[in-house]
Scaffold this motif. Structure first.
Motif, PDB file in Angstrom:
ATOM      1  N   GLU A 109       0.830  -1.210   0.000  1.00  0.00           N
ATOM      2  CA  GLU A 109       0.000   0.000   0.000  1.00  0.00           C
ATOM      3  C   GLU A 109       0.863   1.258   0.000  1.00  0.00           C
ATOM      4  O   GLU A 109       0.565   2.216  -0.720  1.00  0.00           O
ATOM      5  CB  GLU A 109      -0.933   0.012   1.213  1.00  0.00           C
ATOM      6  CG  GLU A 109      -2.065  -0.991   1.112  1.00  0.00           C
ATOM      7  CD  GLU A 109      -2.964  -0.967   2.341  1.00  0.00           C
ATOM      8  OE1 GLU A 109      -3.091   0.105   2.970  1.00  0.00           O
ATOM      9  OE2 GLU A 109      -3.532  -2.023   2.670  1.00  0.00           O
ATOM     10  N   ILE A 110       1.924   1.250   0.788  1.00  0.00           N
ATOM     11  CA  ILE A 110       2.812   2.419   0.831  1.00  0.00           C
ATOM     12  C   ILE A 110       3.489   2.599  -0.512  1.00  0.00           C
ATOM     13  O   ILE A 110       3.557   3.717  -1.042  1.00  0.00           O
ATOM     14  CB  ILE A 110       3.842   2.281   1.971  1.00  0.00           C
ATOM     15  CG1 ILE A 110       3.142   2.391   3.321  1.00  0.00           C
ATOM     16  CG2 ILE A 110       4.938   3.349   1.843  1.00  0.00           C
ATOM     17  CD1 ILE A 110       4.029   2.066   4.517  1.00  0.00           C
ATOM     18  N   ALA A 111       3.977   1.518  -1.103  1.00  0.00           N
ATOM     19  CA  ALA A 111       4.628   1.604  -2.411  1.00  0.00           C
ATOM     20  C   ALA A 111       3.655   2.127  -3.464  1.00  0.00           C
ATOM     21  O   ALA A 111       4.010   2.990  -4.284  1.00  0.00           O
ATOM     22  CB  ALA A 111       5.177   0.235  -2.818  1.00  0.00           C
ATOM     23  N   ALA A 112       2.403   1.635  -3.446  1.00  0.00           N
ATOM     24  CA  ALA A 112       1.403   2.097  -4.409  1.00  0.00           C
ATOM     25  C   ALA A 112       1.103   3.574  -4.192  1.00  0.00           C
ATOM     26  O   ALA A 112       0.945   4.340  -5.149  1.00  0.00           O
ATOM     27  CB  ALA A 112       0.128   1.269  -4.286  1.00  0.00           C
ATOM     28  N   CYS A 113       1.033   3.978  -2.957  1.00  0.00           N
ATOM     29  CA  CYS A 113       0.765   5.377  -2.628  1.00  0.00           C
ATOM     30  C   CYS A 113       1.895   6.264  -3.142  1.00  0.00           C
ATOM     31  O   CYS A 113       1.654   7.309  -3.741  1.00  0.00           O
ATOM     32  CB  CYS A 113       0.607   5.518  -1.117  1.00  0.00           C
ATOM     33  SG  CYS A 113       0.235   7.187  -0.572  1.00  0.00           S
ATOM     34  N   ASP A 115       3.979   5.559  -5.542  1.00  0.00           N
ATOM     35  CA  ASP A 115       3.943   5.556  -7.006  1.00  0.00           C
ATOM     36  C   ASP A 115       2.882   6.510  -7.526  1.00  0.00           C
ATOM     37  O   ASP A 115       3.076   7.205  -8.510  1.00  0.00           O
ATOM     38  CB  ASP A 115       3.662   4.143  -7.537  1.00  0.00           C
ATOM     39  CG  ASP A 115       4.870   3.227  -7.422  1.00  0.00           C
ATOM     40  OD1 ASP A 115       5.991   3.734  -7.194  1.00  0.00           O
ATOM     41  OD2 ASP A 115       4.675   1.997  -7.546  1.00  0.00           O
ATOM     42  N   SER A 116       1.727   6.548  -6.849  1.00  0.00           N
ATOM     43  CA  SER A 116       0.646   7.418  -7.316  1.00  0.00           C
ATOM     44  C   SER A 116       0.978   8.889  -7.082  1.00  0.00           C
ATOM     45  O   SER A 116       0.471   9.749  -7.778  1.00  0.00           O
ATOM     46  CB  SER A 116      -0.667   7.057  -6.629  1.00  0.00           C
ATOM     47  OG  SER A 116      -0.634   7.408  -5.262  1.00  0.00           O
ATOM     48  N   GLN A 117       1.833   9.196  -6.145  1.00  0.00           N
ATOM     49  CA  GLN A 117       2.218  10.588  -5.893  1.00  0.00           C
ATOM     50  C   GLN A 117       2.991  11.157  -7.070  1.00  0.00           C
ATOM     51  O   GLN A 117       2.900  12.337  -7.368  1.00  0.00           O
ATOM     52  CB  GLN A 117       3.073  10.704  -4.623  1.00  0.00           C
ATOM     53  CG  GLN A 117       2.257  10.653  -3.367  1.00  0.00           C
ATOM     54  CD  GLN A 117       3.121  10.847  -2.129  1.00  0.00           C
ATOM     55  OE1 GLN A 117       4.327  10.730  -2.179  1.00  0.00           O
ATOM     56  NE2 GLN A 117       2.460  11.137  -1.032  1.00  0.00           N
ATOM     57  N   SER A 118       3.752  10.302  -7.771  1.00  0.00           N
ATOM     58  CA  SER A 118       4.500  10.789  -8.932  1.00  0.00           C
ATOM     59  C   SER A 118       3.536  11.188 -10.047  1.00  0.00           C
ATOM     60  O   SER A 118       3.891  11.958 -10.914  1.00  0.00           O
ATOM     61  CB  SER A 118       5.495   9.732  -9.415  1.00  0.00           C
ATOM     62  OG  SER A 118       4.805   8.579  -9.841  1.00  0.00           O
ATOM     63  N   GLY A 119       2.320  10.662 -10.012  1.00  0.00           N
ATOM     64  CA  GLY A 119       1.302  11.023 -11.000  1.00  0.00           C
ATOM     65  C   GLY A 119       0.438  12.170 -10.487  1.00  0.00           C
ATOM     66  O   GLY A 119      -0.672  12.355 -10.952  1.00  0.00           O
ATOM     67  N   HIS A 120       0.891  12.935  -9.485  1.00  0.00           N
ATOM     68  CA  HIS A 120       0.251  14.105  -8.908  1.00  0.00           C
ATOM     69  C   HIS A 120      -1.003  13.794  -8.090  1.00  0.00           C
ATOM     70  O   HIS A 120      -1.737  14.697  -7.756  1.00  0.00           O
ATOM     71  CB  HIS A 120      -0.083  15.153  -9.992  1.00  0.00           C
ATOM     72  CG  HIS A 120       1.108  15.579 -10.761  1.00  0.00           C
ATOM     73  ND1 HIS A 120       2.172  16.249 -10.196  1.00  0.00           N
ATOM     74  CD2 HIS A 120       1.429  15.412 -12.073  1.00  0.00           C
ATOM     75  CE1 HIS A 120       3.073  16.483 -11.122  1.00  0.00           C
ATOM     76  NE2 HIS A 120       2.663  15.986 -12.272  1.00  0.00           N
ATOM     77  N   ALA A 121      -1.278  12.553  -7.834  1.00  0.00           N
ATOM     78  CA  ALA A 121      -2.407  12.232  -6.959  1.00  0.00           C
ATOM     79  C   ALA A 121      -1.939  12.412  -5.523  1.00  0.00           C
ATOM     80  O   ALA A 121      -0.800  12.138  -5.189  1.00  0.00           O
ATOM     81  CB  ALA A 121      -2.862  10.802  -7.200  1.00  0.00           C
ATOM     82  N   ASP A 124      -1.302   9.881   1.355  1.00  0.00           N
ATOM     83  CA  ASP A 124      -0.551  10.000   2.611  1.00  0.00           C
ATOM     84  C   ASP A 124      -0.042   8.609   2.996  1.00  0.00           C
ATOM     85  O   ASP A 124      -0.840   7.766   3.413  1.00  0.00           O
ATOM     86  CB  ASP A 124      -1.457  10.562   3.698  1.00  0.00           C
ATOM     87  CG  ASP A 124      -0.715  10.823   4.996  1.00  0.00           C
ATOM     88  OD1 ASP A 124       0.492  10.498   5.089  1.00  0.00           O
ATOM     89  OD2 ASP A 124      -1.340  11.346   5.936  1.00  0.00           O
ATOM     90  N   PRO A 125       1.272   8.365   2.854  1.00  0.00           N
ATOM     91  CA  PRO A 125       1.796   7.051   3.199  1.00  0.00           C
ATOM     92  C   PRO A 125       1.527   6.664   4.653  1.00  0.00           C
ATOM     93  O   PRO A 125       1.367   5.496   4.964  1.00  0.00           O
ATOM     94  CB  PRO A 125       3.305   7.173   2.949  1.00  0.00           C
ATOM     95  CG  PRO A 125       3.453   8.286   1.981  1.00  0.00           C
ATOM     96  CD  PRO A 125       2.315   9.226   2.276  1.00  0.00           C
ATOM     97  N   ALA A 126       1.407   7.644   5.540  1.00  0.00           N
ATOM     98  CA  ALA A 126       1.126   7.328   6.942  1.00  0.00           C
ATOM     99  C   ALA A 126      -0.247   6.705   7.078  1.00  0.00           C
ATOM    100  O   ALA A 126      -0.460   5.794   7.882  1.00  0.00           O
ATOM    101  CB  ALA A 126       1.231   8.585   7.808  1.00  0.00           C
ATOM    102  N   VAL A 127      -1.220   7.177   6.292  1.00  0.00           N
ATOM    103  CA  VAL A 127      -2.563   6.601   6.324  1.00  0.00           C
ATOM    104  C   VAL A 127      -2.529   5.203   5.714  1.00  0.00           C
ATOM    105  O   VAL A 127      -3.142   4.269   6.233  1.00  0.00           O
ATOM    106  CB  VAL A 127      -3.584   7.499   5.581  1.00  0.00           C
ATOM    107  CG1 VAL A 127      -4.928   6.823   5.456  1.00  0.00           C
ATOM    108  CG2 VAL A 127      -3.702   8.839   6.282  1.00  0.00           C
TER     109      VAL A 127
END
Length: 135
Positions: A109-113, A115-121, A124-127
Motif C-alpha cells: 500500500e505504501i509503495a502504491a501510494c 507511485d501514485s504521488q508521482s502522477g500528482h495524486a 498520505d503514506p502514513a494513512v
C-alpha cells in the motif's frame, strides 16, 4: 568426580551445576565430606539439561521429568513436553506468518501510494501504513 571435572565435561558452570542439584534435577549426588562427588549419570543429566535448555525448555519444565525420586528421566513425560513445545512453536510460526502477511500488505500500500504521488495524486503514506484488521 568433583564439580570442576563435571563442569569441564559438560561446559556448565559450577554455579549452574549446583543450581541444577538444588532444583532436584540431578538425582542423588554423592558426598565425600563437604565435597560433592558426581557420577557419569550426573554428567549425562547435565548434558540433557543443557540440550533441553538450548531447545527452549525452562528448568521448571524439566523438574517434572527429571526428579530426585526417579532413578531415570521420565522419557514418556519428556515426549509429551516435546509435543507440547512443538505445538506452541507451530502456533507462534502461524502468528508470525500472519504478521508477515500484514507487513507485506502495508508495504504494498505504501509503495502504491508513493507511485501514485508521482502522477500528482495526493496520497498520505502514513494513512496507508495504518494496520488493517486481517480479512
Amino acid at each position: 568426580m568433583f564439580i570442576g571435572a563435571i563442569s569441564k565435561l559438560t561446559d556448565a558452570s559450577p554455579k549452574a551445576i549446583r543450581h541444577y542439584e538444588a532444583l532436584g534435577l540431578l538425582g542423588k549426588v554423592g558426598r565425600a565430606g563437604v565435597y560433592r562427588i558426581y557420577s557419569d549419570a550426573n554428567v549425562e543429566q547435565v548434558r540433557l539439561i543443557k540440550q533441553a535448555q538450548a531447545l527452549g525448555f525452562r528448568l521448571s519444565e524439566l523438574g517434572t521429568v527429571l526428579s530426585d525420586a526417579a532413578p531415570a528421566p521420565d522419557w514418556q513425560g519428556f515426549l509429551r513436553q516435546i509435543a507440547d513445545k512443538r505445538r506452541a512453536i507451530a502456533a507462534e510460526i502461524a502468528s508470525l506468518q500472519a504478521v508477515d502477511l500484514q507487513l507485506g500488505r502495508i508495504g504494498d500500500e505504501i509503495a502504491a501510494c508513493l507511485d501514485s504521488q508521482s502522477g500528482h495524486a495526493h496520497c498520505d503514506p502514513a494513512v496507508a501504513a495504518t494496520p488493517k484488521p486481517p480479512a
